[in-house]
Design an enzyme around this catalytic site. Sequence first.
Site, PDB file in Angstrom:
ATOM      1  N   GLU A 125       2.523  -2.367 -32.246  1.00 31.66           N
ATOM      2  CA  GLU A 125       2.174  -2.808 -30.882  1.00 31.66           C
ATOM      3  C   GLU A 125       3.224  -2.280 -29.925  1.00 31.66           C
ATOM      4  OE1 GLU A 125       1.644  -7.009 -30.170  1.00 31.66           O
ATOM      5  OE2 GLU A 125       0.417  -7.252 -31.963  1.00 31.66           O
ATOM      6  N   GLU A 148       3.661 -10.958 -36.579  1.00 28.79           N
ATOM      7  CA  GLU A 148       4.823 -11.480 -35.857  1.00 28.79           C
ATOM      8  C   GLU A 148       5.286 -12.847 -36.344  1.00 28.79           C
ATOM      9  OE1 GLU A 148       3.875 -11.230 -31.679  1.00 28.79           O
ATOM     10  OE2 GLU A 148       3.858  -9.050 -31.695  1.00 28.79           O
TER      11      GLU A 148
HETATM   12  O1  IFM Z   1      -0.582 -10.519 -26.699  1.00 31.03           O
HETATM   13  C1  IFM Z   1       0.502 -10.475 -27.568  1.00 31.03           C
HETATM   14  C2  IFM Z   1       0.028 -10.321 -29.000  1.00 31.03           C
HETATM   15  O2  IFM Z   1      -0.803 -11.360 -29.365  1.00 31.03           O
HETATM   16  C3  IFM Z   1       1.197 -10.282 -29.946  1.00 31.03           C
HETATM   17  N1  IFM Z   1       2.215  -9.373 -29.532  1.00 31.03           N
HETATM   18  C4  IFM Z   1       2.618  -9.367 -28.152  1.00 31.03           C
HETATM   19  C5  IFM Z   1       1.417  -9.322 -27.243  1.00 31.03           C
HETATM   20  C6  IFM Z   1       1.858  -9.337 -25.768  1.00 31.03           C
HETATM   21  O3  IFM Z   1       2.534 -10.516 -25.488  1.00 31.03           O
END
Ligand code: IFM
Length: 441
Positions: A352, A168
């Site tokens: 994710e 990210e």
């Molecule tokens: O917990 C985070 C993760 O570290 C990165 N993506 C989003 C998740 C939820 O906020």
Amino acid sequence: MLDLNRSDFPDGFLFGASTSSYQIEGHSFGGAGKTHWDTFAATPGNVVGGQNGDIACDHYHRMDEDLDLLRDANFDVYRFSTSWARVLPEGRGKVNAEGLDFYERLVDGLLERGIKPAATLYHWELPSALADLGGWANRDIAGWFADFTQVVMERIGDRVWSAAPINEPWCVAWMSHFSGNHAPGLRDVRATARAMHHVLLAHGRSIEVMRGLGMENLGAVCNLEYAVPVDGSEAAAKATRTYDGFYNRFFLGGLFNKSYPEDLMDGLGPHLPEKWHDDMDLIGQKVDWCGLNYYTRKLIAPAEGPWPHLEEVTGPLSKTQVGWEIYPDGLYHLLKRVHEGYTRDIPLYVTENGMACDDSVSGGEVKDQKRVDYLDAHLARVKRAADEGIPVKGYFTWSLLDNYEWNLGYAPRFGIVHVDFKSLKRTPKASYHALSTALQR
Ligand code: IFM
């Protein structure tokens, strides 16, 4: 129960779960060095309750139990990250042998259980010694990160199924240097612009190193949001385009089209490092896949004040525990858009997706039906994309375990396995059982 099963997806479609090092391991163990998250959390007002990752889920000592949970859920693949400060406590130089051994045991433990290891090199815990030198705002970070890549992948690169340099980039750069609610907590447009470029430069250097080691299946993982104008006005459309620009198009454009959006240059251009154009071939070199992390949409309105002249507005849709609107169609639209505009033929993975719920254990069970519904709805959009020929090849839920949700501490529960943060007992939730069943069918 989930509506969809494994057999509803194309042959070879992979299902997995994601975690990250600082959020689960327990950073006070095993010789890990201090990170900017330790000091950010130690500064009043930054993190709810001043909570940090010292113990987290104690995954460092409970790894086998957690890997068994992955196996018993019938997952094909596990996406984890390696902590820079666990491997190189000062960020450079002396290696912490215990740290490298830990990641080797993790990879071997996955392989023994028939699970593919998907490694991410950096998921946000920058060693403090490098933060002292300016961290992501310092161009030298690309070299430091390349060296870290070399150390880690010389050890585990021959056994991981896939690798991505950085989780990210928007969060690493914008959320941490512009919004200021993640470490290092800056609110400075110049530092932001530099971090945005350097995070991609570091990605490029890391990919080069891994190619040099003969590794394959290397990718990039971006978090994307579906931005929607608050109303039909031209001003709202412009604000939304700007938001989409610094959130989505900047990183996708750099990584896949070797360019940054022209329409961001009035705000970012003056602050980007000189000669940034010269880095675009390195940044945009070929990768083998792209990961999308998707959670929500955002309603955007124009606002007075300095660039980017916009604000986020609370929307009307039902929300998760952390107030994020639930909007599954956004995942479909983004998969299509990324495929058509950026990644073209290479595989996409949803690396994710998940939701925070206020879960609790009652009679040994956690009834998280809202999460089951969320997963079902998002999986249906992934299936739609796959059915239409978009090359989406896998889906990872965030997260295996309830964990440290950064500036929000331990209250938001994103896991399919409940963690009691006093006893550290793991209790698989209804969503875990639903996934485990669906993946057998
Ligand atoms: O917990 C985070 C993760 O570290 C990165 N993506 C989003 C998740 C939820 O906020």
